[in-house]
Enzyme design. Structure first.
Site, short mmCIF file in Angstrom:
data_model
loop_
_atom_site.label_atom_id
_atom_site.label_comp_id
_atom_site.label_asym_id
_atom_site.label_seq_id
_atom_site.Cartn_x
_atom_site.Cartn_y
_atom_site.Cartn_z
N CYS A 1 -4.84 -0.20 -4.53
CA CYS A 1 -5.96 0.74 -4.60
C CYS A 1 -5.73 1.68 -5.79
CB CYS A 1 -6.06 1.53 -3.29
SG CYS A 1 -4.67 2.65 -3.01
N CYS B 1 -7.91 2.52 -0.32
CA CYS B 1 -6.79 3.42 -0.06
C CYS B 1 -6.42 3.51 1.42
CB CYS B 1 -7.11 4.81 -0.58
SG CYS B 1 -7.20 4.90 -2.37
N CYS C 1 -2.48 3.51 -5.55
CA CYS C 1 -1.37 2.60 -5.86
C CYS C 1 -1.19 2.46 -7.38
CB CYS C 1 -1.62 1.22 -5.26
SG CYS C 1 -1.71 1.18 -3.47
N CYS D 1 -11.31 6.45 -1.57
CA CYS D 1 -10.81 6.94 -2.85
C CYS D 1 -11.74 6.40 -3.93
CB CYS D 1 -9.35 6.55 -3.07
SG CYS D 1 -9.03 4.79 -2.93
N ARG E 1 1.90 3.38 -9.75
CA ARG E 1 2.47 2.46 -10.76
C ARG E 1 2.60 3.17 -12.10
NH1 ARG E 1 -0.38 -3.46 -10.07
NH2 ARG E 1 0.25 -3.72 -7.91
#
Length: 181
Positions: A40, A131, A43, A105, A47
């Site tokens: 998502c 999310c 995420c 999100c 990263r």
């Protein structure tokens, strides 16, 4: 024995940090490509925080012998770890809230117009997932929970190393009296 305050002056310490980040990114790609878990937006931002730590590690690796680059690496590590912790905790809170069903999100990452990473490298930075979805758990905790602990650990280590390095600089110059014999 090498003191913690000397770690930033050693390329091997920065290399270990970089390899740890590479392992985290490799695990993320494994979860995405092999297990089919779609990241998502939060995420993807996590990263990006790992990429920030990795880039800081490269700066520290290259500049371990130069104070300015060493401090740039430490500050980048601190900032990226803090932002990663903030985003991971927010994501974890969103997934574990009582109204997780309504957890939404953004539909696409909000990268700057001059660097649309989700368009340039969609395999790494596109965010087709939601999310609120909990697609994976280990020991009763989902990915955002584990990332919260990972970023928290990285931040604690960064703070300890930075403070120890700062103190070691003063001890070398006798500019700060930390204790009396």
């Amino acid at each position: 024995m090498l003191s913690i305050g000397q770690w930033p002056t050693k390329p091997f310490a920065w290399l270990l940090l970089f390899l740890g980040c590479a392992a985290l990114l490799g695990a993320a790609l494994y979860f995405q490509a092999v297990l089919g878990l779609e990241p998502c937006v939060k995420c993807v931002y996590q990263r990006m925080a790992v990429v920030g730590i990795a880039l800081s590690a490269i700066v520290g690796l290259i500049g371990s012998g130069f104070a300015l680059l060493r401090w740039a690496g430490l500050l980048g590590w601190l900032y990226s770890s803090f932002e990663g912790l903030r985003i991971a905790y927010d994501h974890w809170d969103l997934q574990t809230s009582k109204n997780a069903f309504f957890a939404v999100c953004e539909s696409a990452p909000n990268f700057p117009g001059w660097a649309p990473l989700h368009e340039w490298l969609p395999g790494l930075f596109a965010a087709p997932g939601l999310c609120g979805d909990i697609d994976w758990q280990w020991l009763g905790m989902g990915m955002p929970g584990w990332m919260t602990f990972i970023f928290g650990g990285l931040l604690v280590i960064a703070v300890i190393v930075t403070i120890a390095h700062f103190i070691s600089l003063f001890k070398k110059r006798d500019g700060l009296v930390l204790y009396h014999k």
